[in-house]
Design an enzyme around this catalytic site. Structure first.
Site, short mmCIF file in Angstrom:
data_model
loop_
_atom_site.label_atom_id
_atom_site.label_comp_id
_atom_site.label_asym_id
_atom_site.label_seq_id
_atom_site.Cartn_x
_atom_site.Cartn_y
_atom_site.Cartn_z
N LYS A 1 74.42 41.93 132.27
CA LYS A 1 75.00 42.99 131.44
C LYS A 1 74.12 43.42 130.26
CE LYS A 1 79.95 42.37 132.21
NZ LYS A 1 81.26 42.23 131.56
N ASP B 1 84.51 47.73 129.58
CA ASP B 1 85.30 46.51 129.35
C ASP B 1 86.30 46.70 128.21
OD1 ASP B 1 84.13 44.96 131.33
OD2 ASP B 1 82.52 44.27 130.02
#
Ligand code: ATR
Length: 279
Positions: free
Chosen positions: A67, A103
């Site tokens: 990420k 997210d």
């Protein structure tokens, strides 16, 4: 319509629920697209991205451990992902790669589902100060809850988050001992962003429950197990609970939206994942 391929890059990915969740959603919307998970070792990420570009893969999710490292391979990164310091969604527009992070938004969507507008009035304690905490803190501060305190084993990381993630609501760091001893009772919402309670460490709890007051809500980003020991023990004390399944599905739905400009039915997606998890 031309069928497009979407992907997940991570390692390991064999137990990921994302392929099932996205493929079912494509089917429900009669879209001919497909989603496939690729296990990519950290030192192969650059080559994997080049390969996806050559093959014309239209977009992908990025998960652990890529990420942060994916960012150096992208052409543009949106402001929120920049702030969070991590990207989980890539859109490939004719070879130009745009990174974003869904997210936080996914988490906020699922939390609002539980709390409704009352979220605005809540005093929030965030436990942990890693990447997941940065995503959650960034969106809650932007949304504008009443108060945000971040507490973490390593205090300096909580301090760093308070500088990076503050927008509408100020973000204050607090030492663990101080939070545990006296402050817990004044929070309306306590959020675990650490991995404590996740399989295989299912008997551990991220934060003591004694001072959490009845009527408060606790939220755990973990969704495997669906109900961590912390959530179970809090529930016994009359505290409302919120697990991480909504965030997982929510981030997926927001990625899907960025790829095909349609927000899929989140409740249906949740049902698909729950059925797969045996819940
Ligand atoms: P993620 O990106 O998933 O948030 P991370 O960046 O590794 O993962 O962050 C994990 C968080 O959980 C950190 O805040 C970590 O605390 P430290 O900053 O002190 O390392 C916290 N954490 C993990 N295991 C922990 C434990 N056993 N006790 C207390 N905190 C823990």
């Amino acid at each position: 319509m031309t069928a497009k391929l979407f992907a997940l890059l991570g390692s390991p990915v064999e137990h990921s629920m994302s392929p099932l969740m996205h493929n079912r959603a494509f089917n429900r919307l009669n879209l001919p697209h497909r989603y496939h998970a690729f296990d990519v070792e950290p030192d192969k990420l650059g080559e994997a991205v080049e390969s996806l570009k050559v093959l014309g893969v239209a977009g992908w999710n990025v998960t652990v451990p890529h990420k942060v490292s994916i960012m150096e391979h992208l052409d543009e990164i949106d402001e929120e992902a920049e702030k969070i310091g991590a990207v989980n969604t890539v859109v490939n527009e004719n070879g130009r790669l745009f990174g974003s992070n869904t997210d936080g938004q996914g988490y906020l969507d699922s939390l609002l589902d539980e709390t409704g507008p009352a979220l605005k009035e809540m005093r929030v304690l965030i436990i942990g100060a890693g990447g997941a905490a940065r995503a959650v803190t960034t969106v809650l501060s932007r949304f504008g809850v009443k108060e945000i305190v971040v507490t973490n084993r390593t205090y300096e990381k909580a301090e760093a988050i308070s500088h990076i993630c503050t927008s509408n609501t100020e973000v204050k760091p607090m030492k663990r001992e101080e939070t545990e001893a006296e402050a817990a009772s004044r929070f309306d919402l306590l959020i675990n962003t650490t991995s404590i309670g996740m399989s295989p460490r299912i008997d551990d709890m991220p934060f003591p429950i004694e001072n959490i007051r009845e009527g408060a809500m606790v939220s755990d980003l973990i969704y495997n197990p669906l109900k961590t020991k912390w959530l179970r023990e809090c529930e016994k004390r009359g505290v409302a609970i919120h697990n991480g399944l909504g965030m997982f599905v929510g981030q997926g739905a927001r990625s899907f939206e960025r790829w095909v400009n349609v927000l899929p039915d989140v409740q249906e997606m949740k049902r698909d994942v729950l059925a797969q998890l045996g819940g």
